[in-house]
Design an enzyme around this catalytic site. Structure first.
Site, short mmCIF file in Angstrom:
data_model
loop_
_atom_site.label_atom_id
_atom_site.label_comp_id
_atom_site.label_asym_id
_atom_site.label_seq_id
_atom_site.Cartn_x
_atom_site.Cartn_y
_atom_site.Cartn_z
CB ALA A 162 -0.75 0.04 1.31
CD GLU A 175 -3.00 -7.54 2.06
OE1 GLU A 175 -2.72 -6.42 2.14
OE2 GLU A 175 -3.77 -7.88 2.93
CD GLU A 203 1.11 -5.88 5.06
OE1 GLU A 203 1.96 -6.79 5.47
OE2 GLU A 203 0.28 -5.83 4.17
C1 3H9 Z 1 0.38 -2.31 3.28
O1 3H9 Z 1 0.82 -2.83 2.37
C2 3H9 Z 1 -0.85 -2.37 4.12
C3 3H9 Z 1 -1.96 -3.28 3.30
O2 3H9 Z 1 -1.47 -4.57 3.86
C4 3H9 Z 1 -3.22 -2.98 3.89
C5 3H9 Z 1 -3.67 -1.92 2.94
C6 3H9 Z 1 -5.35 -1.91 3.21
N1 3H9 Z 1 4.69 3.44 0.36
O3 3H9 Z 1 13.18 1.50 0.77
P1 3H9 Z 1 13.62 2.32 -0.70
C7 3H9 Z 1 9.32 4.87 -1.15
S1 3H9 Z 1 1.66 -1.62 4.04
C8 3H9 Z 1 5.20 4.46 -0.08
O4 3H9 Z 1 14.89 3.44 -0.28
P2 3H9 Z 1 14.93 -0.14 -1.68
C9 3H9 Z 1 10.81 5.03 0.11
O5 3H9 Z 1 10.08 5.97 1.08
C10 3H9 Z 1 3.16 -1.52 3.13
N2 3H9 Z 1 6.56 4.83 -0.29
O6 3H9 Z 1 14.18 1.37 -1.69
C11 3H9 Z 1 11.72 5.50 -0.73
O7 3H9 Z 1 11.50 6.82 -1.05
P3 3H9 Z 1 12.55 8.09 -1.21
C12 3H9 Z 1 3.90 -2.79 3.09
C13 3H9 Z 1 7.29 3.78 -0.28
O8 3H9 Z 1 15.28 -0.44 -3.12
C14 3H9 Z 1 11.61 4.89 -2.29
O9 3H9 Z 1 10.06 4.31 -2.19
N3 3H9 Z 1 4.88 -2.62 2.46
C15 3H9 Z 1 6.93 2.61 -0.27
O10 3H9 Z 1 16.01 0.01 -0.73
C16 3H9 Z 1 12.57 3.90 -2.27
O11 3H9 Z 1 12.38 2.91 -1.16
C17 3H9 Z 1 6.12 -2.58 3.09
O12 3H9 Z 1 6.38 -2.09 4.00
C18 3H9 Z 1 5.37 2.27 0.02
N4 3H9 Z 1 4.89 1.01 0.37
O13 3H9 Z 1 13.70 -1.22 -1.04
C19 3H9 Z 1 7.31 -2.41 1.88
N5 3H9 Z 1 7.94 1.80 -0.27
O14 3H9 Z 1 13.43 7.69 -2.21
C20 3H9 Z 1 8.28 -1.18 2.13
C21 3H9 Z 1 9.07 2.52 -0.59
O15 3H9 Z 1 11.65 9.51 -1.26
N6 3H9 Z 1 9.15 -0.82 1.47
N7 3H9 Z 1 8.46 3.74 -0.61
O16 3H9 Z 1 13.37 8.06 0.23
C22 3H9 Z 1 10.17 -1.58 1.53
O17 3H9 Z 1 10.54 -2.51 2.16
C23 3H9 Z 1 11.48 -1.04 0.39
O18 3H9 Z 1 11.12 0.17 0.00
C24 3H9 Z 1 11.39 -1.92 -0.98
C25 3H9 Z 1 12.58 -1.52 -1.93
C26 3H9 Z 1 12.21 -3.55 -0.42
C27 3H9 Z 1 10.50 -2.38 -1.62
#
Ligand code: 3H9
Length: 678
Positions: free
Chosen positions: A62, A104, A124
């Site tokens: 999300a 999901e 999450e």
């Molecule tokens: C969810 O899904 C809830 C649902 O179950 C229910 C809904 C109803 N959103 O980490 P990076 C940005 S909860 C917005 O440096 P990497 C991040 O801030 C979500 N922004 O890259 C950064 O911005 P900036 C569950 C996001 O290659 C840029 O993207 N998912 C999100 O080292 C690059 O990120 C997670 O918790 C997001 N979801 O790693 C996954 N994700 O450049 C969270 C990232 O401005 N994300 N950004 O600083 C991660 O674990 C890592 O970002 C990922 C890439 C492994 C994907």
């Protein structure tokens, strides 16, 4: 152009999302998915559907930036129900990381195929939440409650191979042929009844064998202690076995909403962005040319030097490690090998990986062997004269253009840099012990440190798996500087009548892994002791004089049994009482609230001073330091975020009540009803 587009390949409709950087499932993407499915269902020529993403990853979840704002467009749960209900087979084609809402989406598709490098997970819980788009109900129905528990409750992603082994992925396809393979796979599903996850039956394992939930709680107790989301995750997975799918989803939503409204989720989401913000260095272009670091030199093969070296070896960067005496060098190298072998024994490394790491380690007895290193980190005795001597020597030997770093935890980097002819190539890299395990790296920016040097260190920290934050030059930098006022209050309070174990217990209850006196026992009460049992000037001298040197000799502040369980010691209590009497300190009962306030409020105050002086770039960097380096509980968001939740006004009142100083910035912010973060 819309972030979601469709392409028709004969009878297959491919829905493609392109929402950089991570294809987060924001409103436009959710709407795009619903529109795509509608298009597939309304077009008679279409017989099956593929969902895939352009860019570096499948949906990574999300869009966290939308949390707490009014919902626009279809919510993810609704969108996914539409998708799953499709009468035409839907295939998720996964590369990169299918995380959270992204996982999901994959679960709501009827089939999942992935490239070998893909990862899937429900992280999450790391944001203080549980999956909120039916992930907790679909996943156990596909892989069983037992396999779903770690994914939902601990939240670490799993490899494509593991996902395939547990039945989450149907097929692994070629790394470079995902788009074509997905179309071919979708074609094979035409005419078959779609495999809907909500109708899966694997969740029965949790009903037949309900003890798996308690066993899981017990096994992971240390990891989940104090956090609210993991227990909610366990309840949701349990509900997936006990309730109908529709009721299970209702239960999940209830748990999700409650968590989302709580402070833990806010704190952990703050931390998510804080960790990323800490990578950014004010005034430096993130695209600045970096200095290539192909080889690293380490000076000192003791616990610290060896641990630091392991970080680079594990990342495949060759290390030359220098000690002056052969015995110390052999010992250091032996410890590195033993550490790796222990990791291999625990199954977290293969024997081959151990050998690979050791094969790029060059032990040496000569400074000259550091000449060609691109970065040299000194981890020698913590003394300014020694450091100056070492840096003078390094400067004369190590090639020009190489970075010279000190692992000092306290000393003035500018003073160290001044003895070299290249102060712009000098900085502090403060690793935390054990350096191969602890996540934090404080990068200390000297007055003259060049921008590319600093950014190179920052990028390198990510490569070696550290969480880094930049500190200015001040005694103790960010972390140790804030530890000092806490220790000072702890020492004062035991003289005023508080029991030392009460002080430790207050911090344990707050969520720290240990308190200051336990920490002292673990580190060794005798560290830095003058070793003269007749000379007793401090409490530490008194403890050392009677052999209470800490955990290593089974007695320090506490007595330790064979299982390292601690019990308060009458002898220590007596020694403290004598000191207090000598100092004429009046004894009184000190409440837990006072203990907590006097330990933590002065830290916030010191944090404010650090900000005021520009020693940290932002309040959230301080949170990153304390969470990763000192065990500050993540679910409170770090000292500065925690202070915001307590209320700065209340902290100012508390500090005044206890006769403690209030920093200007803290007072100004409190007066204005402001916050450190945001
Ligand atoms: C969810 O899904 C809830 C649902 O179950 C229910 C809904 C109803 N959103 O980490 P990076 C940005 S909860 C917005 O440096 P990497 C991040 O801030 C979500 N922004 O890259 C950064 O911005 P900036 C569950 C996001 O290659 C840029 O993207 N998912 C999100 O080292 C690059 O990120 C997670 O918790 C997001 N979801 O790693 C996954 N994700 O450049 C969270 C990232 O401005 N994300 N950004 O600083 C991660 O674990 C890592 O970002 C990922 C890439 C492994 C994907």
């Amino acid at each position: 152009m819309s972030v979601v587009t469709t392409q028709k390949h004969d009878n297959i409709l491919v829905i493609v999302s392109n929402n950089p950087p991570v294809n987060a499932l924001g409103a436009a993407v959710r709407q795009g998915l619903v529109d795509g499915i509608d298009e597939a269902l309304s077009n008679e020529e279409v017989e099956a559907v593929v969902i895939r993403c352009d860019g570096r990853t499948f949906f990574a979840g999300a869009d966290i930036t939308e949390f707490g704002k009014p919902m626009k467009g279809p919510d993810l749960g609704e969108a996914l129900d539409r998708l799953e209900a499709s009468s035409k087979p839907v295939v998720a084609a996964i590369h990169g990381t299918a995380l959270g809402g992204g996982c999901e989406v994959a679960l709501a598709c009827h089939y999942r195929i992935a490239v070998p490098s893909a990862k899937m997970g429900l992280p999450e819980v790391k944001l203080g939440l549980i999956p909120g788009a039916a992930g907790t109900q679909r996943l156990p129905r596909v892989v069983g409650a037992k396999a779903a528990l770690p994914m939902i409750v601990i939240g670490n992603p799993i490899s494509a191979a593991k996902a395939h082994a547990i039945g989450l992925v149907d097929k692994i396809v070629g790394e470079d042929s995902l788009a074509d393979d997905a179309i071919a796979f979708a074609r094979e599903q035409i005419g078959k009844a779609p495999a809907r996850s909500s109708e899966g039956t694997e969740n029965e394992d949790g009903v037949k064998n309900p003890s798996i939930f308690d066993e899981f709680r017990q096994k992971n107790n240390r990891k989940i202690r104090g956090f609210e989301a993991p227990e909610a995750g366990i309840q949701a997975v349990k509900a997936a076995g006990e309730l109908s799918y529709a009721d299970g989803v209702k239960k999940e939503r209830e748990l999700f909403r409650k968590l989302m409204a709580g402070t833990q989720a806010a704190a952990m989401q703050h931390y998510f962005f804080a960790e990323r913000a800490a990578n950014k260095i004010d005034g430096i272009d993130p695209k600045i040319d970096l200095i290539p670091i192909k080889t690293v030199g380490i000076l000192g093969a003791g616990t610290m030097g060896g641990g630091i070296g392991m970080n680079f070896l594990s990342a495949g960067i060759p290390v030359t490690i220098v000690e002056l005496k052969k015995e110390a060098l052999d010992r250091g190298v032996g410890v590195i090998r033993r550490n790796y072998e222990n990791t291999a024994k625990r199954g977290r490394m293969t024997e081959q990986q151990v050998e690979d790491a050791m094969s790029i380690l060059t032990p040496s007895l000569s400074y000259e062997d550091l000449a060609d290193c691109d970065l040299v980190i000194e981890a020698v005795f913590e003394n300014m004269d020694v450091k100056k001597e070492v840096f003078t020597k390094l400067d004369s030997i190590v090639k020009q253009g190489a970075i010279l770093a000190s692992n000092t935890s306290y000393l003035n980097i500018d003073e160290i840099a001044a003895v070299t002819k290249r102060p712009e190539y000098v900085l502090g890299l403060h690793f935390f012990s054990p350096a191969n395990v602890m996540k934090l790296l404080e990068i200390v920016r000297g007055e003259k440190t060049a921008d590319d040097v600093l950014m190179t260190a920052m990028k390198l920290s990510k490569k070696i798996g550290k969480v880094a934050a930049v500190s200015g030059v001040c005694p103790g930098f960010i972390g140790n500087r804030m530890l000092s006022p806490r220790q000072e209050q702890a020492n004062l309070m035991i003289m005023e009548g508080a029991n030392y174990w009460e002080i430790d217990d207050v911090l344990l209850e707050f969520g720290f892994p240990m308190g200051p006196f336990q920490m002292s026992d673990l580190a060794g009460v005798d560290i830095g002791w003058h070793r003269d049992p007749e000379r007793i000037e401090t409490l530490r001298d008194a403890l050392c004089a009677v052999g209470r040197w800490g955990q290593k000799v089974s007695k320090g502040f506490y007595d330790y049994d064979q299982a390292r369980q601690r019990t308060p010691s009458d002898e220590v209590k007596q020694i403290i009482a004598e000191f207090a009497a000598k100092a004429g300190k009046e004894q009184r009962t000190i409440s837990k609230d006072e203990i907590r306030e006097r330990l933590l409020y002065p830290m916030v105050n010191e944090g404010a001073k650090i900000l005021e002086e520009g020693m940290a770039q932002r309040a959230s960097d301080i949170d990153v330091v304390w969470i990763n380096g000192y065990g500050w509980p993540l679910y409170t968001g770090g000292p500065m975020f925690w202070a915001d939740t307590v209320g700065l006004e209340k902290i100012v009142v508390g500090l005044k009540k206890h006769g403690l100083p209030v920093a200007k910035l803290l007072k100004t912010k409190a007066d204005a009803g402001g916050k450190f973060n945001g």
